[in-house]
Design a protein around this motif. Structure first.
Motif, mmCIF file in Angstrom:
data_model
loop_
_atom_site.group_PDB
_atom_site.id
_atom_site.type_symbol
_atom_site.label_atom_id
_atom_site.label_comp_id
_atom_site.label_asym_id
_atom_site.label_seq_id
_atom_site.Cartn_x
_atom_site.Cartn_y
_atom_site.Cartn_z
ATOM 1 N N LYS A 34 -17.396 40.476 -9.169
ATOM 2 C CA LYS A 34 -18.427 41.464 -9.501
ATOM 3 C C LYS A 34 -18.963 41.205 -10.900
ATOM 4 O O LYS A 34 -18.263 40.700 -11.768
ATOM 5 N N ASP A 35 -20.218 41.618 -11.108
ATOM 6 C CA ASP A 35 -20.800 41.507 -12.444
ATOM 7 C C ASP A 35 -20.365 42.713 -13.279
ATOM 8 O O ASP A 35 -19.609 43.567 -12.815
ATOM 9 N N GLU A 36 -20.841 42.776 -14.516
ATOM 10 C CA GLU A 36 -20.424 43.834 -15.439
ATOM 11 C C GLU A 36 -20.815 45.235 -14.960
ATOM 12 O O GLU A 36 -20.188 46.220 -15.340
ATOM 13 N N GLU A 37 -21.844 45.330 -14.129
ATOM 14 C CA GLU A 37 -22.280 46.624 -13.592
ATOM 15 C C GLU A 37 -21.529 47.012 -12.320
ATOM 16 O O GLU A 37 -21.746 48.078 -11.762
ATOM 17 N N GLY A 38 -20.660 46.117 -11.850
ATOM 18 C CA GLY A 38 -19.878 46.392 -10.649
ATOM 19 C C GLY A 38 -20.520 45.944 -9.355
ATOM 20 O O GLY A 38 -20.013 46.225 -8.273
ATOM 21 N N ASN A 39 -21.634 45.229 -9.451
ATOM 22 C CA ASN A 39 -22.298 44.709 -8.261
ATOM 23 C C ASN A 39 -21.593 43.439 -7.788
ATOM 24 O O ASN A 39 -21.234 42.583 -8.592
ATOM 25 N N ILE A 40 -21.409 43.318 -6.486
ATOM 26 C CA ILE A 40 -20.765 42.137 -5.919
ATOM 27 C C ILE A 40 -21.661 40.917 -6.110
ATOM 28 O O ILE A 40 -22.822 40.925 -5.711
ATOM 29 N N LYS A 41 -21.110 39.883 -6.746
ATOM 30 C CA LYS A 41 -21.826 38.614 -6.948
ATOM 31 C C LYS A 41 -21.485 37.616 -5.860
ATOM 32 O O LYS A 41 -22.326 36.835 -5.442
ATOM 33 N N SER A 42 -20.200 37.644 -5.430
ATOM 34 C CA SER A 42 -19.744 36.649 -4.468
ATOM 35 C C SER A 42 -18.446 37.122 -3.823
ATOM 36 O O SER A 42 -17.713 37.920 -4.407
ATOM 37 N N GLU A 43 -18.170 36.612 -2.630
ATOM 38 C CA GLU A 43 -16.911 36.868 -1.923
ATOM 39 C C GLU A 43 -16.453 35.573 -1.276
ATOM 40 O O GLU A 43 -17.285 34.772 -0.852
ATOM 41 N N ALA A 44 -15.137 35.379 -1.201
ATOM 42 C CA ALA A 44 -14.607 34.181 -0.549
ATOM 43 C C ALA A 44 -13.124 34.365 -0.261
ATOM 44 O O ALA A 44 -12.429 35.093 -0.971
ATOM 45 N N ASP A 45 -12.657 33.701 0.784
ATOM 46 C CA ASP A 45 -11.227 33.623 1.046
ATOM 47 C C ASP A 45 -10.684 32.475 0.204
ATOM 48 O O ASP A 45 -11.271 31.388 0.161
ATOM 49 N N VAL A 46 -9.593 32.729 -0.501
ATOM 50 C CA VAL A 46 -8.936 31.739 -1.352
ATOM 51 C C VAL A 46 -7.439 31.824 -1.105
ATOM 52 O O VAL A 46 -6.954 32.768 -0.477
ATOM 53 N N SER A 47 -6.720 30.841 -1.592
ATOM 54 C CA SER A 47 -5.260 30.862 -1.505
ATOM 55 C C SER A 47 -4.671 30.429 -2.827
ATOM 56 O O SER A 47 -5.261 29.615 -3.546
ATOM 57 N N SER A 48 -3.511 30.982 -3.146
ATOM 58 C CA SER A 48 -2.811 30.645 -4.378
ATOM 59 C C SER A 48 -1.419 30.134 -4.032
ATOM 60 O O SER A 48 -0.719 30.734 -3.228
ATOM 61 N N HIS A 49 -1.045 29.021 -4.644
ATOM 62 C CA HIS A 49 0.286 28.422 -4.468
ATOM 63 C C HIS A 49 1.024 28.617 -5.782
ATOM 64 O O HIS A 49 0.531 28.227 -6.842
ATOM 65 N N MET A 50 2.192 29.268 -5.704
ATOM 66 C CA MET A 50 2.997 29.513 -6.898
ATOM 67 C C MET A 50 4.418 29.014 -6.702
ATOM 68 O O MET A 50 4.939 29.027 -5.597
ATOM 69 N N ARG A 51 5.016 28.605 -7.816
ATOM 70 C CA ARG A 51 6.441 28.308 -7.825
ATOM 71 C C ARG A 51 7.071 29.231 -8.857
ATOM 72 O O ARG A 51 6.634 29.286 -10.006
ATOM 73 N N ILE A 52 8.074 29.981 -8.433
ATOM 74 C CA ILE A 52 8.743 30.963 -9.273
ATOM 75 C C ILE A 52 10.122 30.427 -9.658
ATOM 76 O O ILE A 52 10.881 29.986 -8.794
ATOM 77 N N GLU A 53 10.433 30.448 -10.935
ATOM 78 C CA GLU A 53 11.756 30.049 -11.415
ATOM 79 C C GLU A 53 12.253 31.107 -12.389
ATOM 80 O O GLU A 53 11.541 31.460 -13.334
ATOM 81 N N ASN A 54 13.454 31.614 -12.140
ATOM 82 C CA ASN A 54 14.048 32.634 -13.002
ATOM 83 C C ASN A 54 13.114 33.821 -13.218
ATOM 84 O O ASN A 54 13.002 34.357 -14.316
ATOM 85 N N GLY A 55 12.403 34.212 -12.147
ATOM 86 C CA GLY A 55 11.534 35.373 -12.203
ATOM 87 C C GLY A 55 10.205 35.149 -12.902
ATOM 88 O O GLY A 55 9.448 36.092 -13.119
ATOM 89 N N LYS A 56 9.883 33.895 -13.253
ATOM 90 C CA LYS A 56 8.633 33.590 -13.940
ATOM 91 C C LYS A 56 7.814 32.585 -13.137
ATOM 92 O O LYS A 56 8.363 31.695 -12.504
ATOM 93 N N VAL A 57 6.490 32.737 -13.184
ATOM 94 C CA VAL A 57 5.602 31.784 -12.528
ATOM 95 C C VAL A 57 5.575 30.518 -13.372
ATOM 96 O O VAL A 57 5.136 30.520 -14.518
ATOM 97 N N MET A 58 6.071 29.431 -12.791
ATOM 98 C CA MET A 58 6.123 28.150 -13.500
ATOM 99 C C MET A 58 4.995 27.209 -13.066
ATOM 100 O O MET A 58 4.720 26.221 -13.742
ATOM 101 N N TYR A 59 4.368 27.517 -11.923
ATOM 102 C CA TYR A 59 3.283 26.685 -11.415
ATOM 103 C C TYR A 59 2.330 27.589 -10.655
ATOM 104 O O TYR A 59 2.761 28.474 -9.908
ATOM 105 N N LEU A 60 1.025 27.390 -10.858
ATOM 106 C CA LEU A 60 0.009 28.148 -10.135
ATOM 107 C C LEU A 60 -1.177 27.238 -9.877
ATOM 108 O O LEU A 60 -1.662 26.551 -10.783
ATOM 109 N N SER A 61 -1.624 27.233 -8.617
ATOM 110 C CA SER A 61 -2.809 26.474 -8.256
ATOM 111 C C SER A 61 -3.602 27.276 -7.238
ATOM 112 O O SER A 61 -3.029 27.905 -6.352
ATOM 113 N N ARG A 62 -4.917 27.271 -7.357
ATOM 114 C CA ARG A 62 -5.780 28.018 -6.450
ATOM 115 C C ARG A 62 -6.507 27.042 -5.547
ATOM 116 O O ARG A 62 -6.895 25.951 -5.976
#
Length: 77
Positions: A34-62
């Motif tokens: 959304k833009d600063e006024e709250g109007n939708i600019k774009s929509e898309a399906d995405v996915s995030s791949h994370m690796r968690i170690e000791n409760g912390k995100v150590m790797y993130l890729s979209r």
């Protein structure tokens, strides 16, 4: 992550599915930008791949699709 928001990017992510094994997690999400006024600019399906170690995100890729995220994470749908 459901409903998480990135203020600077105007991004809100809604989680559709979660795939996990051990410390590896893939989130299948729907993003709305959304833009600063709250109007939708774009929509898309995405996915995030994370690796968690000791409760912390150590790797993130979209990704543009869940298939590629699962492949790189070595997970099955």
């Amino acid at each position: 992550m459901n409903g998480s928001s990135g203020k600077r990017a105007g991004l809100t992510l809604s989680t559709k599915n979660v795939y996990a094994k051990g410390e590896t997690v893939v989130f299948e999400q729907h993003g709305v930008w959304k833009d600063e006024e709250g109007n939708i600019k774009s929509e898309a399906d995405v996915s995030s791949h994370m690796r968690i170690e000791n409760g912390k995100v150590m790797y993130l890729s979209r990704y543009d699709n869940v298939e590629q995220a699962l492949k790189d994470a070595k997970l099955n749908q």
